[in-house]
Design an enzyme around this catalytic site. Sequence first.
Site, PDB file in Angstrom:
ATOM      1  N   ASP A   1       0.857  -1.183   0.000  1.00 14.47           N
ATOM      2  CA  ASP A   1       0.000   0.000   0.000  1.00 14.47           C
ATOM      3  C   ASP A   1       0.894   1.235   0.000  1.00 14.47           C
ATOM      4  O   ASP A   1       1.200   1.795   1.059  1.00 14.47           O
ATOM      5  CB  ASP A   1      -0.896  -0.037   1.241  1.00 14.47           C
ATOM      6  CG  ASP A   1      -2.008   0.994   1.193  1.00 14.47           C
ATOM      7  OD1 ASP A   1      -2.301   1.517   0.104  1.00 14.47           O
ATOM      8  OD2 ASP A   1      -2.606   1.270   2.259  1.00 14.47           O
TER       9      ASP A   1
ATOM     10  N   LYS B   1      -9.708   2.000  -8.852  1.00 11.82           N
ATOM     11  CA  LYS B   1     -10.240   2.202  -7.503  1.00 11.82           C
ATOM     12  C   LYS B   1     -11.353   3.244  -7.540  1.00 11.82           C
ATOM     13  O   LYS B   1     -11.187   4.331  -8.095  1.00 11.82           O
ATOM     14  CB  LYS B   1      -9.141   2.665  -6.547  1.00 11.82           C
ATOM     15  CG  LYS B   1      -8.218   1.561  -6.104  1.00 11.82           C
ATOM     16  CD  LYS B   1      -7.175   2.058  -5.114  1.00 11.82           C
ATOM     17  CE  LYS B   1      -7.721   2.164  -3.721  1.00 11.82           C
ATOM     18  NZ  LYS B   1      -6.641   2.513  -2.744  1.00 11.82           N
TER      19      LYS B   1
ATOM     20  N   PHE C   1     -11.806  -1.274   5.073  1.00 11.09           N
ATOM     21  CA  PHE C   1     -10.787  -0.487   5.778  1.00 11.09           C
ATOM     22  C   PHE C   1     -10.749  -0.832   7.266  1.00 11.09           C
ATOM     23  O   PHE C   1     -11.471  -0.245   8.074  1.00 11.09           O
ATOM     24  CB  PHE C   1     -11.086   1.002   5.593  1.00 11.09           C
ATOM     25  CG  PHE C   1     -10.500   1.602   4.345  1.00 11.09           C
ATOM     26  CD1 PHE C   1     -10.374   0.863   3.183  1.00 11.09           C
ATOM     27  CD2 PHE C   1     -10.088   2.922   4.318  1.00 11.09           C
ATOM     28  CE1 PHE C   1      -9.843   1.407   2.027  1.00 11.09           C
ATOM     29  CE2 PHE C   1      -9.551   3.491   3.175  1.00 11.09           C
ATOM     30  CZ  PHE C   1      -9.427   2.733   2.030  1.00 11.09           C
TER      31      PHE C   1
END
Length: 315
Positions: free
Chosen positions: A17, A126, A172
């Site tokens: 990430d 995304k 998340f």
Amino acid sequence: MMNQLDQLKSLTTVVADTGNFLQLAQFAPRDATTNPSLILKAVQSPDYAPLLTDTVAAHQGLALDEIVDRVLVRFGLEILKVVPGRVSTEVDARLSFDKAATLARARRIIGLYEAAGIARERVLIKIASTWEGIQAARELELEGIHCNLTLLFSFCQAVACGEAGIQLISPFVGRIYDWYKKSAGPAWDEAAMAGANDPGVKSVAQIFSYYKKHDIRTEVMGASFRNVGQIQALAGCDLLTISPDLLAQLQQLDAALPLALDADAAKRLDLAEVSFDEAAFRFALNQDAMATEKLAEGIRLFAVDSAKLDQMIVS
């Protein structure tokens, strides 16, 4: 014994990430994800500033939004030189409630990758997990443009993504944890709420189990981690996208890492199948205070960083 990063790779696909592609090789992830905040941070570094200035200089005269997309794709192309799998590139968060504009930007981003010789199978677009974003992604998937639905905090978002045939979702973990910790205040018990009891971990485990029980092909990629304990508690998830700092911590640990999420075990659970049309989705999301607040906050934060990147380009 292998370190925990190597053990994790035997259970889960590890994704980096970061926008810092110079850091990637030491962790050997399969995929990498980026977002506006990560790209903004990267272009402010002397190592990456030339990518921004060179790309802007090469495309003077284009509309600002197209230059931005070219900057994002430039980072993606560099990342794809390092990772063998896929890169996730994000549509401007300011379009999170505009299906048509999201579709247009996603198609342009894929077109830029393909013009550079990258097959669309190596790119995930995304998009924020709003109703409009999910419906845009539904159409993109039918065109063979695969999507990563981000800013996902609730079960209803995950169900809607599964129904839409989305390639991958990014629930998340850390931001869910943040909300519950802040909400509890002094009553928060860090030890009691760790591991499998962490509210962010529980959310991903619920989604993972539901998908496996009902043979939903959408990949689950836990994201936004605050500590290695959250990662360890999700070993066995389809994918986990992890910051370089936490990847390095896992590399330093040599204790055994047990399987935490088991797809075969999930198939034996008694989980009823559910469905959400637009009205039901919006109501379910509205009833989840954490998800409502974190989705709105996430879009706002990404929008702020997108505006900062715009300013760097025009200044």
